[in-house]
Design a protein around this motif. Structure first.
Motif, mmCIF file in Angstrom:
data_model
loop_
_atom_site.group_PDB
_atom_site.id
_atom_site.type_symbol
_atom_site.label_atom_id
_atom_site.label_comp_id
_atom_site.label_asym_id
_atom_site.label_seq_id
_atom_site.Cartn_x
_atom_site.Cartn_y
_atom_site.Cartn_z
ATOM 1 N N SER A 204 0.843 -1.188 0.000
ATOM 2 C CA SER A 204 0.000 0.000 0.000
ATOM 3 C C SER A 204 0.876 1.235 0.000
ATOM 4 N N ILE A 208 -4.503 1.605 4.717
ATOM 5 C CA ILE A 208 -4.825 0.181 4.597
ATOM 6 C C ILE A 208 -5.883 -0.023 3.509
ATOM 7 N N HIS A 209 -5.577 -0.895 2.572
ATOM 8 C CA HIS A 209 -6.526 -1.327 1.548
ATOM 9 C C HIS A 209 -6.693 -2.851 1.673
ATOM 10 N N SER A 210 -7.560 -3.417 0.846
ATOM 11 C CA SER A 210 -7.735 -4.863 0.833
ATOM 12 C C SER A 210 -7.974 -5.319 -0.607
ATOM 13 N N GLN A 220 -7.037 -10.161 0.741
ATOM 14 C CA GLN A 220 -5.948 -9.984 1.686
ATOM 15 C C GLN A 220 -5.652 -8.498 1.839
ATOM 16 N N ASP A 221 -5.324 -8.122 3.065
ATOM 17 C CA ASP A 221 -5.077 -6.714 3.359
ATOM 18 C C ASP A 221 -3.769 -6.235 2.747
ATOM 19 N N ILE A 223 -1.167 -3.318 3.756
ATOM 20 C CA ILE A 223 -0.876 -2.483 4.905
ATOM 21 C C ILE A 223 0.386 -1.674 4.642
ATOM 22 N N CYS A 244 -11.613 -2.951 -3.665
ATOM 23 C CA CYS A 244 -11.014 -2.817 -2.346
ATOM 24 C C CYS A 244 -12.071 -3.171 -1.311
ATOM 25 N N GLU A 246 -11.614 -2.771 2.047
ATOM 26 C CA GLU A 246 -11.325 -2.070 3.298
ATOM 27 C C GLU A 246 -11.690 -0.603 3.125
ATOM 28 N N CYS A 248 -11.242 2.810 2.968
ATOM 29 C CA CYS A 248 -9.931 3.457 2.894
ATOM 30 C C CYS A 248 -10.016 4.958 2.652
#
Length: 307
Positions: A204, A208-210, A220-221, A223, A244, A246, A248
């Motif tokens: 990243s 934090i993205h996913s 999966q994250d 970070i 994504c 997460e 963000c």
């Protein structure tokens, strides 16, 4: 009028429970493919990756176990309600039991066994899914940024980049890539070769993205200052949606991308197209930009490209 005896009541409850179980088993056998997959994404002509079958089995198995526990629990509750209900001609105080050691031991042991069994299957499958064994033939670095994606094809030494989708609600069926739901010709597209093991490196650039491809049944994250990896083998050619997973930032909803699983020939041709555009090297983590490409990506300096 006399109430039914406890024996007759128990028999009725047992017959009803057996009938309910038989109906549930019959219904599961006649259920559609979507139901048999536990409503997870999937296709009738094959698994999308080498791991989707394993993930589906774990998901469906967990629900079957939960359903079995529910049937037993509700069955016992209904049986107690029917068998030990107060009857009109019964004015005697029921036997008062302060404790029942065997029953209490069962209440403790059975849940522990259930949790341990679920833990064992989960640990087995998650370990297999997350194992990176060095057998990958393709290596791709995915960089998340507010609010889009960069793809570095490390073996081919080329890259592609994405720009934020400012109005994802405006995307219509006419905009879909190859008619795949959730895709758009305006989204960045990640190419993957079919039946080739791909090792993903996830980073990243800001928050934090996913990294999530719903059809792959895995995410999966990503970070900041931490690199995550996983490998997967796409086994079905097609076009899939990615996003994504997460929250963000303000424009998280527009952080979308496409995934195209193609033949080795088409994959190589796409790598050649990126090289012909001058998109060689890799987009580094130290780029100041976050929402889109530089004015001319082909003129990215070696320092910016992370060489």
């Amino acid at each position: 009028m006399h109430s039914k005896s406890p024996t007759r009541t128990r028999r009725a409850i047992l017959r009803a429970s057996a009938l309910a179980v038989a109906v549930a088993v019959l219904a599961s056998g006649c259920a559609s493919e979507s139901v048999q997959r536990g409503y997870l994404p999937g296709y009738s002509d094959g698994e999308v990756t080498n791991q989707t079958g394993r993930i589906t089995d774990l998901w469906v198995g967990s629900w079957i176990a939960a359903l079995a526990v529910g049937i037993v629990t509700w069955g016992l509750m209904l049986w107690c309600i029917a068998a030990y209900r107060k009857r009109k001609d019964d004015h005697q105080l029921p036997v008062q039991t302060r404790y029942h050691l065997p029953l209490e031991l069962m209440y403790t042991a059975v849940p522990i066994i259930m949790v341990l069994v679920l833990f064992w299957y989960t640990d087995r499958d998650v370990t297999a899914i997350k194992t990176v064994d060095g057998t990958a033939t393709e290596h791709i670095q995915v960089v998340g940024k507010q609010w889009s994606w960069d793809f570095n094809y490390l073996d081919a030494d080329v890259y592609d980049y994405g720009e934020h989708e400012a109005d994802p609600g405006s995307v219509t069926a006419e905009d879909e890539l190859d008619g795949a739901v959730g895709t758009s010709t305006s989204f960045p597209t990640l190419y993957l070769p079919v039946n080739e093991t791909v090792e993903f490196t996830l980073d990243s650039r800001d928050v934090i993205h996913s990294f999530w491809i719903p059809a792959f049944l895995y995410k999966q994250d990503m970070i900041p200052n931490r690199t995550n990896t996983f490998q997967v083998t796409p086994t079905r050619e097609g076009t899939y949606a990615g996003k994504c997973a997460e929250l963000c930032g303000e424009f998280h909803s527009g952080m979308l991308f496409n995934v195209k699983v193609v033949s080795a020939e088409e994959y190589d041709a796409h790598m050649a197209d990126l090289a012909a555009k001058g998109q060689t090297g890799s987009l580094g983590m130290d780029l100041a930009r976050t929402a889109g490409p530089v004015d001319n990506p082909a003129e990215t300096t070696e320092e910016e490209a992370g060489h």
